[in-house]
Write a protein that holds these residues in place. Structure first.
Motif, PDB file in Angstrom:
ATOM      1  N   CYS A  80     -54.899  -6.704 -10.088  1.00 43.05           N
ATOM      2  CA  CYS A  80     -54.734  -7.887  -9.234  1.00 43.05           C
ATOM      3  C   CYS A  80     -54.391  -9.149 -10.018  1.00 43.05           C
ATOM      4  N   THR A 110     -56.208 -17.770  -5.695  1.00 45.53           N
ATOM      5  CA  THR A 110     -56.696 -17.453  -4.361  1.00 45.53           C
ATOM      6  C   THR A 110     -58.199 -17.715  -4.307  1.00 45.53           C
ATOM      7  N   GLN A 112     -60.368 -15.590  -3.794  1.00 44.28           N
ATOM      8  CA  GLN A 112     -61.045 -14.464  -4.444  1.00 44.28           C
ATOM      9  C   GLN A 112     -61.225 -14.702  -5.955  1.00 44.28           C
ATOM     10  N   ASP A 113     -60.474 -15.665  -6.514  1.00 43.27           N
ATOM     11  CA  ASP A 113     -60.608 -15.962  -7.942  1.00 43.27           C
ATOM     12  C   ASP A 113     -61.822 -16.828  -8.256  1.00 43.27           C
ATOM     13  N   GLU A 114     -62.486 -17.349  -7.247  1.00 45.24           N
ATOM     14  CA  GLU A 114     -63.629 -18.232  -7.495  1.00 45.24           C
ATOM     15  C   GLU A 114     -64.800 -17.452  -8.095  1.00 45.24           C
TER      16      GLU A 114
END
Length: 396
Positions: A80, A110, A112-114
């Motif tokens: 990813c 995104t 989701q990268d947090e």
């Protein structure tokens, strides 16, 4: 025989102990959805990292790294993060891997990268690991929520009432494209000065806490060093700082500062930023840190431009800024600087603000030009409807 075994065990423990030091910023790195961010990580003291293993991974996924560098090249990148991650320089002055800089670049962020990213560096007998926390924000505010809601609603309506919505499809598609275009312009691109000026506030100098070697004129807007001040020339005169009379505890606030008064050239020496209310300026630059309530960008003549962060970020700004814009986003913990003349974003300092903060200014010493705080036009308010038009509407 026993003492030989003991010596060997001690040597083994020493060789395998953690003696390599990895350093990362103490505060979370804040970035917007869709943007590119650098997660700084470096070895201290600096040493060549080209022959070391560099492993960036998330939480407990050590064996499935975001990026793995070993034997002089990238060995693996998580699926990813392919085409989105790479090793990079944490600043323009960095020497890269040869200087121990093992920072990670992430693109097209995104939600989701947090979260935490682990920077693991190891050699033959030494290693160390530190954690960098990435915080993702939605710079578009309520527009993103509205856009997502509209898209979901459209999908449901198309599924249930496809035939009914068929004749309206062109109108809905045009509205959706317009909304997404507005969102994109807010996330990427050059600085939109007009948008920044919507948060403009009036700033004046606080005369009550003014250094005696500073002079303020013209409605507390123009600041310069006094003619009587004798600068030794040894380093920046940090004590020559003034505070804004305004205090902020929330929201977004924007102001601009002129750094060139024609026909004089742009100023070589200045400090512009914010300070926690109640803090005092000293000559000791080591005391002027974010942890002690100071956040600023400094122009120190031939020494260049740098922040007061730890470590400091050095910038190469060409041409020298003639007008600087400052945006304080208190709630998101960001202080951003802009070259207004070039319409360019220069730098954003991410931190955590507490209590009230005030603007911070220093004109330095020895420049021909003064430092001038500008009066910015307030955004035009929508005109109220004509009473005559309202009466006609009600009669109708």
């Amino acid at each position: 025989m026993l003492w030989i075994i003991i010596v060997l065990l001690v040597n083994l423990l020493i060789e395998t102990s953690v003696s390599l030091t990895v350093v990362v910023p103490p505060d979370p790195i804040v970035a917007h959805v869709g943007s590119t961010v650098i997660l700084p990580c470096w070895i201290s003291p600096p040493e060549n990292a080209e022959a070391l293993e560099i492993r960036w991974y998330r939480q407990d996924h050590f064996n499935n790294p975001v990026l793995l560098y070993n034997h002089g090249k990238i060995q693996d990148i998580q699926e990813c993060y392919r085409k989105r991650s790479s090793l990079t320089l944490r600043s323009d002055q960095s020497g890269g891997l040869k200087d121990g800089d093992v920072s990670l670049r992430l693109m097209k962020l995104t939600f989701q990268d947090e979260g935490p990213f682990h920077c693991y560096v190891s050699g033959e007998h030494l290693y160390d690991s530190k954690e960098v926390v990435l915080k993702i924000t939605d710079s578009s505010g309520p527009w993103m929520t509205i856009s997502i809601s509209l898209i979901l609603l459209i999908c449901v309506l198309l599924g249930l009432f496809g035939l009914i919505l068929c004749k309206y499809r062109g109108k809905l598609k045009g509205h959706e494209e317009k909304t997404m275009k507005e969102l994109e312009n807010r996330v990427v691109g050059d600085a939109n000065i007009e948008e920044l000026r919507k948060h403009a506030v009036e700033i004046t100098i606080d005369r009550e806490h003014l250094h005696p070697d500073l002079t303020v004129i013209k409605d507390c807007k123009i600041l310069r060093d006094s003619d009587k001040y004798e600068h030794t020339g040894e380093g920046f005169p940090y004590e020559l700082c003034a505070f804004g009379a305004q205090r902020f505890t929330s929201g977004r606030h924007y102001w601009e500062v002129d750094l060139a008064v024609p026909p004089n050239p742009p100023k070589n020496f200045w400090i512009i930023g914010v300070v926690k209310h109640g803090n005092f300026i000293t000559k000791d630059s080591s005391a002027l840190t974010p942890s002690r309530g100071f956040w600023f960008l400094c122009s120190d003549g031939p020494r260049g431009f740098y922040t007061n962060t730890d470590p400091p970020v050095k910038l190469s700004l060409t041409p020298r800024p003639e007008r600087l814009g400052v945006l304080l986003d208190y709630d998101h913990g960001q202080l951003s600087f802009y070259n207004v003349t070039e319409r360019k974003h220069l730098l954003t300092i991410s931190s955590r603000f507490s209590g009230s903060v005030a603007p911070l200014f220093s004109p330095g010493a020895g420049d021909e030009s003064a430092l001038k705080i500008l009066d910015l036009p307030k955004p035009a308010e929508p005109a109220e409807p004509s009473p005559l038009l309202s009466n006609n509407s009600s009669d109708a």
